[in-house]
Design a protein around this motif. Structure first.
Motif, PDB file in Angstrom:
ATOM      1  N   LEU A   1       0.915  -1.068  -0.083  1.00  0.00           N
ATOM      2  CA  LEU A   1      -0.146  -0.268   0.096  1.00  0.00           C
ATOM      3  C   LEU A   1       0.843   1.403   0.117  1.00  0.00           C
ATOM      4  CD1 LEU A   1      -2.989  -1.035   2.470  1.00  0.00           C
ATOM      5  CD2 LEU A   1      -3.052  -0.980   0.056  1.00  0.00           C
ATOM      6  N   ASP A   2       1.973   1.131   0.770  1.00  0.00           N
ATOM      7  CA  ASP A   2       3.018   2.452   0.891  1.00  0.00           C
ATOM      8  C   ASP A   2       3.518   2.574  -0.454  1.00  0.00           C
ATOM      9  OD1 ASP A   2       2.605   3.319   3.422  1.00  0.00           O
ATOM     10  OD2 ASP A   2       4.211   2.319   4.238  1.00  0.00           O
ATOM     11  N   ALA A   3       3.710   1.539  -1.259  1.00  0.00           N
ATOM     12  CA  ALA A   3       4.574   1.735  -2.658  1.00  0.00           C
ATOM     13  C   ALA A   3       3.661   2.312  -3.506  1.00  0.00           C
ATOM     14  CB  ALA A   3       4.944   0.260  -3.055  1.00  0.00           C
ATOM     15  N   GLU A   4       2.154   1.874  -3.588  1.00  0.00           N
ATOM     16  CA  GLU A   4       1.222   2.244  -4.440  1.00  0.00           C
ATOM     17  C   GLU A   4       0.771   3.868  -3.854  1.00  0.00           C
ATOM     18  OE1 GLU A   4      -3.334   1.309  -6.063  1.00  0.00           O
ATOM     19  OE2 GLU A   4      -2.389   0.047  -4.532  1.00  0.00           O
ATOM     20  N   LEU A   5       0.960   3.963  -2.700  1.00  0.00           N
ATOM     21  CA  LEU A   5       0.656   5.451  -2.329  1.00  0.00           C
ATOM     22  C   LEU A   5       1.813   6.342  -2.902  1.00  0.00           C
ATOM     23  CD1 LEU A   5      -1.009   7.484  -0.562  1.00  0.00           C
ATOM     24  CD2 LEU A   5       0.553   6.798   1.503  1.00  0.00           C
ATOM     25  N   ASN A   6       3.094   6.063  -2.778  1.00  0.00           N
ATOM     26  CA  ASN A   6       4.292   6.751  -3.377  1.00  0.00           C
ATOM     27  C   ASN A   6       4.198   6.962  -4.765  1.00  0.00           C
ATOM     28  OD1 ASN A   6       5.496   6.998  -0.839  1.00  0.00           O
ATOM     29  ND2 ASN A   6       6.457   5.287  -0.851  1.00  0.00           N
ATOM     30  N   SER A   7       3.578   6.024  -5.526  1.00  0.00           N
ATOM     31  CA  SER A   7       3.491   5.912  -6.965  1.00  0.00           C
ATOM     32  C   SER A   7       2.394   7.025  -7.428  1.00  0.00           C
ATOM     33  CB  SER A   7       3.186   4.694  -7.434  1.00  0.00           C
ATOM     34  OG  SER A   7       2.874   4.656  -8.817  1.00  0.00           O
ATOM     35  N   LEU A   8       1.296   7.024  -6.484  1.00  0.00           N
ATOM     36  CA  LEU A   8       0.132   7.798  -6.860  1.00  0.00           C
ATOM     37  C   LEU A   8       0.544   9.357  -6.426  1.00  0.00           C
ATOM     38  CD1 LEU A   8      -2.903   5.753  -5.718  1.00  0.00           C
ATOM     39  CD2 LEU A   8      -2.495   6.405  -7.916  1.00  0.00           C
TER      40      LEU A   8
ATOM     41  N   TYR B   1       0.620  12.170  -9.403  1.00  0.00           N
ATOM     42  CA  TYR B   1      -0.246  13.476  -9.058  1.00  0.00           C
ATOM     43  C   TYR B   1       0.616  14.666  -9.072  1.00  0.00           C
ATOM     44  CZ  TYR B   1      -3.594  16.599  -6.971  1.00  0.00           C
ATOM     45  OH  TYR B   1      -4.299  17.754  -6.725  1.00  0.00           O
ATOM     46  N   SER B   2       1.744  14.744  -8.848  1.00  0.00           N
ATOM     47  CA  SER B   2       2.719  15.615  -8.649  1.00  0.00           C
ATOM     48  C   SER B   2       3.015  16.111 -10.116  1.00  0.00           C
ATOM     49  CB  SER B   2       3.876  15.395  -7.727  1.00  0.00           C
ATOM     50  OG  SER B   2       4.767  14.554  -8.244  1.00  0.00           O
ATOM     51  N   GLU B   3       3.284  15.154 -11.057  1.00  0.00           N
ATOM     52  CA  GLU B   3       3.548  15.134 -12.286  1.00  0.00           C
ATOM     53  C   GLU B   3       2.453  15.545 -13.335  1.00  0.00           C
ATOM     54  OE1 GLU B   3       5.320  11.638 -13.732  1.00  0.00           O
ATOM     55  OE2 GLU B   3       6.837  11.647 -12.157  1.00  0.00           O
ATOM     56  N   GLN B   4       1.153  15.050 -12.698  1.00  0.00           N
ATOM     57  CA  GLN B   4      -0.078  15.354 -13.696  1.00  0.00           C
ATOM     58  C   GLN B   4      -1.235  15.702 -12.840  1.00  0.00           C
ATOM     59  OE1 GLN B   4      -0.630  12.918 -17.076  1.00  0.00           O
ATOM     60  NE2 GLN B   4      -2.334  14.157 -17.855  1.00  0.00           N
ATOM     61  N   PRO B   5      -1.327  16.760 -12.168  1.00  0.00           N
ATOM     62  CA  PRO B   5      -2.538  16.864 -11.048  1.00  0.00           C
ATOM     63  C   PRO B   5      -3.822  16.762 -11.946  1.00  0.00           C
ATOM     64  CG  PRO B   5      -1.265  18.781 -11.253  1.00  0.00           C
ATOM     65  CD  PRO B   5      -0.479  17.984 -12.190  1.00  0.00           C
ATOM     66  N   ASN B   6      -4.426  15.873 -11.636  1.00  0.00           N
ATOM     67  CA  ASN B   6      -6.052  15.949 -12.361  1.00  0.00           C
ATOM     68  C   ASN B   6      -7.016  15.339 -11.471  1.00  0.00           C
ATOM     69  OD1 ASN B   6      -6.069  13.099 -12.939  1.00  0.00           O
ATOM     70  ND2 ASN B   6      -4.925  13.780 -14.636  1.00  0.00           N
ATOM     71  N   GLU B   7      -8.284  15.454 -11.469  1.00  0.00           N
ATOM     72  CA  GLU B   7      -9.149  14.770 -10.709  1.00  0.00           C
ATOM     73  C   GLU B   7      -9.315  13.268 -10.673  1.00  0.00           C
ATOM     74  OE1 GLU B   7     -11.732  16.241  -8.953  1.00  0.00           O
ATOM     75  OE2 GLU B   7     -10.444  18.348  -9.678  1.00  0.00           O
ATOM     76  N   GLN B   8      -8.579  12.675 -11.727  1.00  0.00           N
ATOM     77  CA  GLN B   8      -8.528  11.085 -11.763  1.00  0.00           C
ATOM     78  C   GLN B   8      -7.418  10.903 -10.555  1.00  0.00           C
ATOM     79  OE1 GLN B   8     -10.611   8.679 -12.722  1.00  0.00           O
ATOM     80  NE2 GLN B   8      -9.294   7.052 -11.943  1.00  0.00           N
ATOM     81  N   THR B   9      -6.291  11.236 -10.617  1.00  0.00           N
ATOM     82  CA  THR B   9      -5.237  10.982  -9.784  1.00  0.00           C
ATOM     83  C   THR B   9      -5.387  11.383  -8.505  1.00  0.00           C
ATOM     84  OG1 THR B   9      -3.984  13.036 -10.636  1.00  0.00           O
ATOM     85  CG2 THR B   9      -3.338  10.583 -11.590  1.00  0.00           C
ATOM     86  N   ARG B  10      -6.056  12.573  -8.160  1.00  0.00           N
ATOM     87  CA  ARG B  10      -6.418  12.897  -7.093  1.00  0.00           C
ATOM     88  C   ARG B  10      -7.426  11.915  -6.252  1.00  0.00           C
ATOM     89  NH1 ARG B  10      -5.103  15.240  -2.454  1.00  0.00           N
ATOM     90  NH2 ARG B  10      -6.673  16.146  -1.285  1.00  0.00           N
ATOM     91  N   TYR B  11      -8.314  11.611  -7.023  1.00  0.00           N
ATOM     92  CA  TYR B  11      -9.516  10.766  -6.366  1.00  0.00           C
ATOM     93  C   TYR B  11      -8.713   9.350  -5.930  1.00  0.00           C
ATOM     94  CZ  TYR B  11     -13.064   7.276  -6.047  1.00  0.00           C
ATOM     95  OH  TYR B  11     -13.987   6.329  -5.545  1.00  0.00           O
ATOM     96  N   GLN B  12      -7.823   8.932  -6.810  1.00  0.00           N
ATOM     97  CA  GLN B  12      -7.306   7.577  -6.530  1.00  0.00           C
ATOM     98  C   GLN B  12      -6.307   7.733  -5.127  1.00  0.00           C
ATOM     99  OE1 GLN B  12      -5.136   7.252 -10.429  1.00  0.00           O
ATOM    100  NE2 GLN B  12      -6.548   5.620 -10.826  1.00  0.00           N
TER     101      GLN B  12
END
Length: 52
Positions: free
Chosen positions: A11-18, A22-33
């Motif tokens: 979960l931590d690895a996935e959180l870091n990836s997200l 999000y920092s590279e391409q902030p949008n609603e989809q990545t923010r929601y995830q």
């Protein structure tokens, strides 16, 4: 909960990836995830240090 629990590490690895996505391409989809995963970690491992 141990910090080296396999599910928590995953979960931590996935959180870091997200967070990176999000920092590279902030949008609603990545923010929601990102928010959804943070909520999941908080429910599954309350007080875990990586969420906040």
């Amino acid at each position: 909960m141990n910090d080296n629990h396999p599910v928590l590490l995953s979960l931590d690895a996935e959180l870091n990836s997200l967070r990176s996505a999000y920092s590279e391409q902030p949008n609603e989809q990545t923010r929601y995830q990102l928010v959804r995963l943070e909520q999941l970690i908080h429910q599954w491992a309350p007080g875990h240090g990586s969420v906040g």
